[in-house]
Design an enzyme around this catalytic site. Structure first.
Site, PDB file in Angstrom:
ATOM      1  N   CYS A   2      13.690 -58.046  30.479  1.00 23.35           N
ATOM      2  CA  CYS A   2      13.355 -59.274  30.837  1.00 23.35           C
ATOM      3  C   CYS A   2      14.287 -60.380  31.781  1.00 23.35           C
ATOM      4  O   CYS A   2      15.378 -60.061  31.709  1.00 23.35           O
ATOM      5  CB  CYS A   2      12.917 -60.283  29.702  1.00 23.35           C
ATOM      6  SG  CYS A   2      11.790 -59.793  28.536  1.00 23.35           S
ATOM      7  N   ARG A  27      15.746 -55.437  37.106  1.00 20.27           N
ATOM      8  CA  ARG A  27      15.993 -55.134  35.774  1.00 20.27           C
ATOM      9  C   ARG A  27      14.664 -54.516  35.105  1.00 20.27           C
ATOM     10  O   ARG A  27      14.748 -53.979  33.837  1.00 20.27           O
ATOM     11  CB  ARG A  27      16.000 -56.693  34.985  1.00 20.27           C
ATOM     12  CG  ARG A  27      17.479 -57.122  35.675  1.00 20.27           C
ATOM     13  CD  ARG A  27      17.547 -58.671  35.134  1.00 20.27           C
ATOM     14  NE  ARG A  27      17.461 -58.998  33.457  1.00 20.27           N
ATOM     15  CZ  ARG A  27      18.594 -58.952  32.852  1.00 20.27           C
ATOM     16  NH1 ARG A  27      19.751 -58.692  33.552  1.00 20.27           N
ATOM     17  NH2 ARG A  27      18.429 -59.074  31.421  1.00 20.27           N
ATOM     18  N   TRP A  75       9.264 -57.622  30.310  1.00 22.84           N
ATOM     19  CA  TRP A  75       9.450 -56.234  29.996  1.00 22.84           C
ATOM     20  C   TRP A  75       9.070 -56.092  28.449  1.00 22.84           C
ATOM     21  O   TRP A  75       9.617 -56.414  27.678  1.00 22.84           O
ATOM     22  CB  TRP A  75      10.943 -55.669  30.239  1.00 22.84           C
ATOM     23  CG  TRP A  75      11.005 -54.061  30.312  1.00 22.84           C
ATOM     24  CD1 TRP A  75      10.437 -53.114  31.229  1.00 22.84           C
ATOM     25  CD2 TRP A  75      11.182 -53.367  29.093  1.00 22.84           C
ATOM     26  NE1 TRP A  75      10.521 -51.862  30.902  1.00 22.84           N
ATOM     27  CE2 TRP A  75      11.161 -51.777  29.500  1.00 22.84           C
ATOM     28  CE3 TRP A  75      11.696 -53.345  27.956  1.00 22.84           C
ATOM     29  CZ2 TRP A  75      11.667 -50.766  28.796  1.00 22.84           C
ATOM     30  CZ3 TRP A  75      12.067 -52.368  26.938  1.00 22.84           C
ATOM     31  CH2 TRP A  75      12.100 -51.133  27.496  1.00 22.84           C
ATOM     32  N   LYS A 483      17.901 -38.192  36.718  1.00 21.81           N
ATOM     33  CA  LYS A 483      17.533 -39.029  37.950  1.00 21.81           C
ATOM     34  C   LYS A 483      16.369 -38.568  38.371  1.00 21.81           C
ATOM     35  O   LYS A 483      15.252 -39.175  38.768  1.00 21.81           O
ATOM     36  CB  LYS A 483      18.516 -38.239  39.259  1.00 21.81           C
ATOM     37  CG  LYS A 483      19.948 -39.094  39.303  1.00 21.81           C
ATOM     38  CD  LYS A 483      19.975 -40.409  39.569  1.00 21.81           C
ATOM     39  CE  LYS A 483      19.591 -41.467  38.345  1.00 21.81           C
ATOM     40  NZ  LYS A 483      20.773 -41.758  37.481  1.00 21.81           N
ATOM     41  N   HIS A 502      20.427 -18.957  24.739  1.00 22.56           N
ATOM     42  CA  HIS A 502      20.040 -19.339  23.244  1.00 22.56           C
ATOM     43  C   HIS A 502      18.915 -19.984  22.795  1.00 22.56           C
ATOM     44  O   HIS A 502      18.724 -20.607  21.930  1.00 22.56           O
ATOM     45  CB  HIS A 502      21.347 -20.159  22.742  1.00 22.56           C
ATOM     46  CG  HIS A 502      22.816 -19.419  22.856  1.00 22.56           C
ATOM     47  ND1 HIS A 502      23.057 -18.448  22.089  1.00 22.56           N
ATOM     48  CD2 HIS A 502      23.643 -19.762  23.725  1.00 22.56           C
ATOM     49  CE1 HIS A 502      23.979 -17.954  22.460  1.00 22.56           C
ATOM     50  NE2 HIS A 502      24.687 -18.677  23.538  1.00 22.56           N
TER      51      HIS A 502
HETATM   52  O1  M6R Z   1      24.188 -50.549  32.283  1.00 22.20           O
HETATM   53  P1  M6R Z   1      24.384 -49.396  31.641  1.00 22.20           P
HETATM   54  O2  M6R Z   1      25.199 -48.395  32.440  1.00 22.20           O
HETATM   55  O3  M6R Z   1      24.909 -49.806  30.131  1.00 22.20           O
HETATM   56  O4  M6R Z   1      23.146 -48.661  31.312  1.00 22.20           O
HETATM   57  C1  M6R Z   1      22.768 -47.577  30.583  1.00 22.20           C
HETATM   58  C2  M6R Z   1      21.628 -47.021  30.799  1.00 22.20           C
HETATM   59  O5  M6R Z   1      20.495 -47.853  30.467  1.00 22.20           O
HETATM   60  C3  M6R Z   1      21.388 -46.427  32.432  1.00 22.20           C
HETATM   61  O6  M6R Z   1      22.529 -45.886  32.853  1.00 22.20           O
HETATM   62  C4  M6R Z   1      20.108 -45.824  32.790  1.00 22.20           C
HETATM   63  O7  M6R Z   1      20.183 -44.433  32.167  1.00 22.20           O
HETATM   64  C5  M6R Z   1      19.799 -45.624  34.351  1.00 22.20           C
HETATM   65  N1  M6R Z   1      18.411 -45.791  34.544  1.00 22.20           N
HETATM   66  C6  M6R Z   1      20.293 -44.371  34.649  1.00 22.20           C
HETATM   67  O8  M6R Z   1      19.778 -44.179  36.117  1.00 22.20           O
END
Ligand code: M6R
Length: 603
Positions: A2, A27, A75, A483, A502
């Site tokens: 949000c 966000r 969100w 990604k 494995h």
């Molecule tokens: O802001 P942060 O680096 O703490 O966020 C962590 C994850 O939410 C963030 O890296 C997320 O995995 C991304 N969407 C990756 O592209």
């Protein structure tokens, strides 16, 4: 997650609120709304889906002259993404917006319902506005009612409340979720979940701390914490909005991939020196008495932490462990005082990571934050911090934040190695030279981009992707898979190459795509045998390497280099572009993928 905006002043508040919400789109959200209070009347608009839907709904609405307004991108956490659940939420005469989770909302809701209050939504947020109005019946002022309301809430909240009877006022509170309060040159007031909506409007801002609450009106700002009035401490805001625009690229993610070379130069600037690594922001005493490093993070930042664990052990010869923050919170971890606790976060606001930092501090550990956002919660909370200097990252899929985190952590491993005398000056000098080469390998070559774009058409289906690599190329494989998952919605897994036999190799067939990371400067022959095993089972192989691999179906060639970390960064760019182009071909929203939020401020 949000996003909140607020405005008090004489300009057209609709435009300021919608503009601010656009700045917070990155966000992640699934509905949006605004409420404007002017001449004792509320105008309220909400819409599900993209912000454009809200813009369409408000196109005939204007609010010239003094007004107060609040806005929100939601969100969904409690209740589906519907208009009824979208913020602002209404009481009888007041509206509220909120980011976070009110943990005791069910008890509060029950008490209010027993007292005859009707609820319209399924959200936790709605209790705030009803509780406020309930308290208002017996309180001596609206401020007292607000203060009492806030003191009853448990959990995380950044919240703004506007009410009839106090038409020139916005009440605010912050606990756990981020909120910034800015002032413009003419005394206008602005709120935002980050400083992005404020830039260009407000000249200075207060980065609110947990427990802060108060009131803004035409007379000024009153700020409190723990029932005591606080003095106001402003920071200057940048006036440059340009950096937040797309600069002619199709997507923010694409622009951010292309920016990596430049931002990396900033990351290295002043830190890579002739004799070694210099971090002005940390004191060597941070490492005194330290026998272990614990790295904690989520998502992409977790992948940089994993990468760093190889570098710390290899160069600094210090025991290093890596933790997923959401797991670490509840595993009752052993926190020993000779451990340096490092959190890594692009935003500095990720709820799980922030909580682990609080745990480490409470246990008396020294703490360090590696972060992209100055003044973020983690930066403010830890003993020391190193900024990654990647600039605002808007694409939900993290790119330049990852690259700069890895570079900072690589530098930190060398810095620590020197302090611990675990590496020769000759080796340090060699690596300093290599570090200076990173911006060069991050430059996107247009022809390479075009080749990957053409190749991407062959990878739009199948029953899954394996990204595989060894050593630091294993976390890079995890990152490549993340990604792809995030923006293409195709199933992808990252594995250490040696793990395939494995179990996972059972999935191998022509419709199983293997993206093989095959650096020539680190364990090439070992990785090659693992890829051969997959090729023998007919998996379709796309090799990323500077060397031709005779069993591959496709190749992405990188520049030959003399250091595996340079191969790492060039492969990273190739993986980012591959995901981007697959996502574009599939017609997905690259910058705002479904179900995802840029800043995950709930656990
Ligand atoms: O802001 P942060 O680096 O703490 O966020 C962590 C994850 O939410 C963030 O890296 C997320 O995995 C991304 N969407 C990756 O592209």
């Amino acid at each position: 997650m949000c996003g909140i905006v607020g405005y008090l002043g004489k300009n057209e508040s609709k435009n300021i609120l919608l503009d601010g919400l656009s700045e917070l789109e990155y966000r992640g959200y699934d509905s949006a709304g605004i409420a404007v209070l002017q001449d004792k009347n509320f105008s309220i608009y909400k819409a599900v889906g993209k912000l454009q839907n809200l813009k369409d709904k408000t196109k005939d609405f204007t609010s010239e002259g003094f007004s107060v307004g609040i806005g929100h991108t939601r969100w969904a956490t409690h209740g589906k993404p519907t208009e009824l659940n979208a913020h602002p939420h209404l009481g009888e005469n007041s509206y509220v917006v909120h980011n976070g989770i009110i943990e005791n909302y069910q008890e509060l809701k029950k008490e209010l319902q027993d007292a005859g209050v009707a609820f319209l939504s399924q959200t936790d947020t709605e209790v705030i506005v009803h509780l406020f109005e309930h308290n208002l019946k017996t309180a001596s002022s609206a401020f007292d009612a607000f203060e009492k309301t806030i003191s009853t809430l448990e959990g995380a909240y950044a919240t703004l409340l506007v009410t009839k009877g106090e038409e020139e006022t916005i009440f605010f509170a912050k606990q756990g979720s981020p909120m910034i309060l800015g002032t413009g040159k003419n005394g206008d007031k602005y709120f935002g979940s980050s400083d992005a909506p404020l830039i260009g409007f407000a000249s200075e801002a207060i980065y609110l701390s947990d427990g802060d609450y108060g009131v803004v009106n035409n007379e000024g700002i009153k700020l409190y914490n723990d029932k005591k009035e606080k003095s106001l401490s402003f920071s200057k805001l940048s006036e440059n909005r340009l950096s937040a625009q797309k600069d002619g690229f199709r997507f923010f993610m694409e622009k951010e991939i292309y920016e990596q070379s430049d931002v990396m130069s900033d990351t290295l600037m002043g830190r890579v020196q002739d004799e070694g690594i210099n971090f002005d922001e940390i004191d060597p005493s941070l490492f005194e008495g330290i026998n272990e490093i614990k790295l904690c993070a989520c998502g992409t930042s977790y992948h940089s932490a994993l990468t760093a664990s190889y570098l710390f052990e290899r160069y600094a010869k210090v025991r290093t462990s890596v933790e997923v923050a959401s797991e670490f919170r509840y595993k009752e971890p052993l926190l020993l005082k000779d451990t340096l606790f490092i959190v890594i976060s692009q935003s500095g606001e990720t709820a799980d990571t922030l909580e682990t930092l609080k745990m480490a501090k409470k246990a008396g550990l020294k703490t360090l934050t590696i972060c992209n956002v100055d003044n973020s919660s983690m930066v403010r909370l830890s003993n020391a911090s190193i900024l990654t200097r990647a600039g605002i990252e808007k694409g939900v899929a993290s790119t330049k934040a990852f690259a700069t985190q890895v570079a900072v952590l690589w530098m930190l491993s060398l810095y620590t190695a020197k302090l611990r005398n675990s590496i020769s000056q000759e080796e340090i000098t060699k690596q300093l030279h290599t570090l200076r080469e990173i911006p060069k390998v991050l430059k996107v070559d247009d022809e390479q981009h075009e080749r990957i774009k053409r190749l991407s058409k062959r990878y739009l289906h199948g029953h899954g992707f394996f990204f595989i690599g060894r050593d630091v190329f294993f976390p890079l494989a995890l990152e490549g898979a993340l990604k792809l998952k995030e923006i293409s919605y195709l199933h992808a897994e990252g594995y250490p190459s040696g793990e395939m036999k494995h179990g996972p190799i059972a999935l191998a067939d022509p419709e199983l795509f293997t993206i093989a990371l095959m650096p020539t400067e680190l364990l090439y022959e070992k990785t090659k045998s693992n890829v051969e095993e997959l090729s023998a089972r007919d998996s379709t192989i796309c090799a990323i390497s500077s060397k031709k691999f005779d069993k591959s179906d496709d190749d992405i060639f990188i520049t030959p280099s003399d250091h595996y970390m340079l191969e790492f960064f060039e492969m990273m760019v190739a993986l980012q572009i591959l995901s981007l182009e697959i996502s574009v071909r599939l017609g997905n929203d690259v910058d705002m993928p479904r179900n995802l939020a840029k800043s995950v401020t709930v656990e």
